[in-house]
Design a protein around this motif. Structure first.
Motif, short mmCIF file in Angstrom:
data_model
loop_
_atom_site.label_atom_id
_atom_site.label_comp_id
_atom_site.label_asym_id
_atom_site.label_seq_id
_atom_site.Cartn_x
_atom_site.Cartn_y
_atom_site.Cartn_z
N UNK A 7 6.19 -0.45 2.15
CA UNK A 7 7.42 0.17 2.64
C UNK A 7 7.13 1.06 3.84
N UNK A 8 6.06 1.87 3.73
CA UNK A 8 5.68 2.73 4.87
C UNK A 8 5.33 1.87 6.08
N UNK A 9 4.56 0.80 5.84
CA UNK A 9 4.18 -0.11 6.92
C UNK A 9 5.41 -0.74 7.56
N UNK A 10 6.34 -1.20 6.73
CA UNK A 10 7.55 -1.85 7.24
C UNK A 10 8.35 -0.91 8.14
N UNK A 97 -3.23 9.58 6.20
CA UNK A 97 -2.21 8.66 5.70
C UNK A 97 -2.16 7.37 6.53
N UNK A 98 -2.65 7.41 7.75
CA UNK A 98 -2.62 6.24 8.61
C UNK A 98 -3.78 5.28 8.41
N UNK A 99 -4.80 5.68 7.66
CA UNK A 99 -5.98 4.82 7.49
C UNK A 99 -5.62 3.46 6.87
N UNK A 100 -4.83 3.41 5.77
CA UNK A 100 -4.46 2.08 5.26
C UNK A 100 -3.66 1.26 6.26
N UNK A 101 -2.84 1.94 7.07
CA UNK A 101 -2.07 1.22 8.08
C UNK A 101 -2.98 0.67 9.18
N UNK A 102 -4.02 1.43 9.52
CA UNK A 102 -5.00 0.95 10.49
C UNK A 102 -5.74 -0.28 9.97
#
Length: 129
Positions: A7-10, A97-102
Motif C-alpha cells: 500500500x505504501x509502495x502503491x 522506512x524507504x529501505x524496503x521501497x528501495x
C-alpha cells in the motif's frame, strides 16, 4: 507486512510507475510490430503495482525469439529503465522506512531489462527478491 508495504509502495511510487509502463504498452500496441513489447510493458505495470510478495522468474518455455526480443528491448529501453530504477532507489535508501521501497525498486531491474520470457509468481517471503 507485505500488504502494508504494498500500500505504501502503491501510494508513493507504484501507481506512477505503473501508469508509465501502461502508457508505453499502449504505444507499443498501437505500433503493430511492437505488440510483444506492449504486452511485456503491461506485465511490468502489473508487477509494479504490487511487488511485495511476488517475484519474477524465467519461464522455462521461453525460446530464442524471447532472447532476440530481449536484446532489442535492452538496446532500445532496458538499460535506460535500469538506470532510472537505480537512480530512484538511492534516495529511498536514505531513510529507514524507504529501505524496503528501495529494494522493491531494485527488484524491478531484471524485468525492466529483459521482460520477455519471464513470468510473475507469488512467493511466501516477506521481502521477495
Amino acid at each position: 507486512m507485505r500488504t502494508i508495504l504494498n500500500i505504501i509502495w502503491l501510494v508513493f511510487a507504484g501507481f506512477w510507475l505503473a501508469v508509465g509502463y501502461a502508457v508505453a504498452g499502449v504505444i507499443c500496441c498501437i505500433l503493430i510490430i511492437t505488440i510483444p513489447f506492449g504486452i511485456a510493458s503491461f506485465r511490468i505495470a502489473n508487477y509494479v503495482l504490487w511487488p511485495f510478495g511476488r517475484e519474477v522468474v524465467k519461464r522455462p518455455t521461453a525460446g530464442v525469439i524471447s532472447g532476440i526480443g530481449n536484446v532489442i528491448w535492452f538496446i532500445v529501453a532496458g538499460w535506460w529503465l535500469a538506470i532510472g530504477h537505480i537512480i530512484t532507489s538511492i534516495p529511498l535508501f536514505i531513510s529507514i522506512i524507504g529501505i524496503p521501497m528501495g529494494w522493491a525498486n531494485l527488484k524491478l531491474i531484471p524485468i525492466s531489462m529483459t521482460p520477455l520470457g519471464r513470468e510473475i509468481v507469488t512467493t511466501h517471503e516477506p521481502f521477495a527478491s
